[in-house]
Design an enzyme around this catalytic site. Structure first.
Site, short mmCIF file in Angstrom:
data_model
loop_
_atom_site.label_atom_id
_atom_site.label_comp_id
_atom_site.label_asym_id
_atom_site.label_seq_id
_atom_site.Cartn_x
_atom_site.Cartn_y
_atom_site.Cartn_z
N SER A 50 0.85 -1.21 0.00
CA SER A 50 0.00 0.00 0.00
C SER A 50 0.88 1.25 0.00
O SER A 50 0.40 2.34 -0.28
CB SER A 50 -0.92 0.01 1.23
OG SER A 50 -0.16 -0.14 2.41
N GLU A 187 -9.21 -9.80 3.29
CA GLU A 187 -9.53 -8.40 2.98
C GLU A 187 -10.87 -8.30 2.26
O GLU A 187 -11.15 -9.04 1.31
CB GLU A 187 -8.42 -7.77 2.11
CG GLU A 187 -8.75 -6.33 1.72
CD GLU A 187 -7.58 -5.51 1.23
OE1 GLU A 187 -6.45 -6.03 1.16
OE2 GLU A 187 -7.81 -4.33 0.91
O1 KIV Z 1 -0.45 -3.37 1.45
C1 KIV Z 1 -1.06 -3.37 2.53
O2 KIV Z 1 -0.99 -2.42 3.32
C2 KIV Z 1 -1.87 -4.54 2.83
C3 KIV Z 1 -2.87 -4.41 3.91
C4 KIV Z 1 -3.98 -3.58 3.41
C5 KIV Z 1 -3.32 -5.73 4.41
O3 KIV Z 1 -1.75 -5.55 2.19
#
Ligand code: KIV
Length: 269
Positions: A50, A187
């Protein structure tokens, strides 16, 4: 074997043992100072891809590279000493073959000092997860809404809405568990699906947008501290307004510079 400093970090055994006993706390970090703040409060710190969106300003996680993840994961490991650090494998660094996945996951662990990697995908990734776990690489799986498959899933959409989709998600959970994953992120699924997967598995489930039915929770830290003024996903509770605090500080600084109130006599060297 002796070590210079005793290892104080959580282990994958600790995380597994928490199932059914105590909720598991997980947040994302992408820098050493944030990792240091989270460290005393989290069982797991996730260096999530993310970061492509919250740090680099991309509209998805797809452009994130392995080198970016390694640079940020190293910082997170250096900034923490207690939580287990899990690093996301970015898009296209593990899909080609189990061997490609092993080569890249090994780079992550060796070059950052992190303890585990996270891989998106259910039954279709089970052979890759088995290949890694049998060769000493702990894997957290990730099923349900898969941000790296945003194009294939037709956007960021809730998963498991009908009976067949729900059944397949439970099968995904069972497949990644059988392959050796020590935990699994669920998720963006409806609550009943998260509940069914959590009940069916012996490994802990970590939910994001998947209800309280999971064994633990994860959020993107930037969302929960309120770094962005314009958008808060429905599944996020904002625990702070850091974006507004930064804006107020920067605005005071700009005003002081323009009015020649900063630097003051106390700042002169
Ligand atoms: O990339 C991320 O932060 C994640 C979380 C949303 C689980 O995979």
């Amino acid at each position: 074997m002796s070590a210079i400093r005793p290892v104080k970090r959580r282990t994958i055994r600790d995380i597994r043992a928490a199932k059914g006993r105590t909720p598991i706390v997980c947040l994302t970090a992408h820098s050493a100072p944030v990792a240091g703040i989270l460290d005393g409060h989290c069982d797991l710190i996730l260096v999530g891809d993310s970061l492509g969106m919250v740090v680099y300003g991309f509209s998805s996680t797809l452009p994130v590279t392995l080198d970016m993840m390694i640079a940020h994961a190293g910082a997170v490991v250096r900034g923490s000493s207690r939580a287990l650090v899990v690093v996301d494998m970015p898009f296209a660094t593990y899909h080609e073959s189990p061997e490609q996945a092993f080569r890249n996951a090994a780079r992550v662990l060796v070059e950052t000092g992190a303890q585990a990697v996270k891989i998106e995908g259910g039954a279709e990734m089970a052979p890759t997860i088995a290949f890694l776990t049998r060769r000493g690489i702990p894997v957290m799986a990730h099923i349900g809404l898969l941000p790296q498959s945003v194009n294939a899933q037709g956007g960021f959409r809730t998963q498991g809405r009908d009976a067949e989709a729900a059944r397949l998600l439970v099968e995904d959970g069972l497949a990644v568990e059988a392959a050796g994953a020590f935990s699994v992120v669920i998720e963006g699924t409806v609550e009943t699906v998260a509940r069914d997967i959590t009940a069916a598995l012996a490994i802990p489930t970590i939910g994001i947008g998947a209800s309280v039915a999971c064994d633990g929770q994860v959020l993107v830290t930037d969302d929960l501290i309120g770094l962005f003024a314009d958008f808060t996903p429905k599944f996020v509770r904002r625990y702070g307004e850091i974006g507004k605090a930064i804006e107020a500080a920067v605005s005071s600084y700009a005003e002081d510079v323009r009015e020649r109130r900063f630097p003051g006599p106390e700042h002169v060297v």
